[in-house]
Design an enzyme around this catalytic site. Structure first.
Site, mmCIF file in Angstrom:
data_model
loop_
_atom_site.group_PDB
_atom_site.id
_atom_site.type_symbol
_atom_site.label_atom_id
_atom_site.label_comp_id
_atom_site.label_asym_id
_atom_site.label_seq_id
_atom_site.Cartn_x
_atom_site.Cartn_y
_atom_site.Cartn_z
ATOM 1 C CG ASN A 30 -1.674 -1.036 1.294
ATOM 2 O OD1 ASN A 30 -2.271 -1.713 0.310
ATOM 3 N ND2 ASN A 30 -2.603 -1.441 2.424
ATOM 4 N N GLY A 80 -3.573 4.659 7.512
ATOM 5 C CA GLY A 80 -2.234 4.950 8.002
ATOM 6 C C GLY A 80 -1.241 4.627 7.097
ATOM 7 C CG ASP A 81 -0.660 1.070 4.853
ATOM 8 O OD1 ASP A 81 0.005 0.913 6.081
ATOM 9 O OD2 ASP A 81 -1.529 0.198 4.718
ATOM 10 C CB ALA A 82 -2.748 6.944 2.649
ATOM 11 C CB ALA A 98 2.511 7.028 1.119
#
Length: 293
Positions: A43, A239-241, A244
């Site tokens: 992700n 949370g992954d966004a 990033a």
């Protein structure tokens, strides 16, 4: 070579939208079902690529149909797959994500082949050539090897160990990391005291607070951002966004106030859409931020 390497899980996600998360002996109604790639490392890699960052991935999938689909999605997103291991006769990890009407998520899953990468499977020059390494949940020995290899080469390391932090010995990887991403509960399990007096006071600690934004502690200062008001649709991958957006901003400048703002914006935009791969592109992020000010 990619500027950022992410390392960790690559999954195939099956997302079930339900009227409510089920309780013991309870029943929930499914309103929709969709399948797509998932896994925190994957992700973040896709989100970084969408933000215009050359990104590679260290992880593993099986040689089954789900593995083929996961590889195809990553390749289509522009992620370098030289570090992605395909396990012969292996099954790609599948996660079943239950998402209620408020966007809250519960996860069911099997590990499958997503922790097949051992330290011996990691090409050290692939790690040393990056500008930034972002670790997510994975085998502790592999996380430690990647983090220590990067640290020895002067490559910055960030680590988002995720919900299994309390159950695994990530101490070596935590010691080698420059930036830690934790939520409030995870931070409590890692810190024996408040940040200024903790063993992590010599590096950056990012505490994610969901819709309430995030706090960044650095040895020099603390930065807090309240987040952005959006109506959450699906918090999977938010949370992954966030990670990033934060990492992409750090690559541009060592401005942690700007980084947490960008991270919160990416997390908010991801939560406002369905699926774990809803992180914004660079153009969408710029438009959103322009509309806020």
């Amino acid at each position: 070579m990619p500027r950022v390497l992410t390392a960790g899980h690559v999954n195939w996600d099956v997302t079930l939208r339900v009227d409510r998360l089920p309780e013991p002996d309870g029943e929930s109604r499914i309103s929709s079902l969709r399948s797509s790639g998932g896994g925190s490392a994957a992700n973040v890699a896709v989100a970084l690529s969408g933000l215009g960052v050359d990104t590679g991935l260290v992880g593993s999938v099986g040689d089954d149909e789900n593995g083929l689909l996961a590889r195809r999605e990553l390749d289509d997103a522009g992620v370098d797959l030289d570090g992605l291991l395909t396990v012969p006769d292996g099954q790609t990890a599948v996660k079943y994500l239950l998402v209620d009407e408020q966007g809250e998520v519960a996860v069911l899953g099997n590990d499958g082949a997503n922790e097949a990468v051992t330290p011996q499977d990691v090409e050290p020059d692939y790690v040393r050539a990056a500008d930034h390494i972002h670790l997510t949940s994975q085998r502790p020995d592999t996380a430690a090897y990647i983090a220590e290899t990067a640290a020895d080469a002067g490559v910055r390391v960030s680590f988002d160990p995720g919900r299994r932090l309390a159950d695994r010995d990530f101490s070596a990887a935590l010691d080698a990391a420059d930036v830690l991403f934790l939520n409030d509960r995870e931070a409590e399990s890692v810190l024996e005291s408040e940040y200024p007096g903790s063993a992590f006071a010599d590096r950056v600690l990012v505490v994610k607070r969901g819709s309430a934004g995030a706090v960044v502690h650095t040895p020099e200062a603390t930065y807090e951002h309240p987040g952005f008001g959006v109506d959450p649709v699906d918090t999977t991958g938010a949370g992954d966004a966030f990670a990033a957006g934060f990492v992409a901003a750090l690559l541009e400048s060592e401005d942690y106030e700007r980084a947490v703002e960008r991270g919160n914006a990416c997390g908010a935009l991801a939560a406002a859409e369905e699926g774990a791969r809803a992180a914004p592109t660079a153009a969408e992020l710029a438009t959103f931020l322009d509309e806020q000010f």
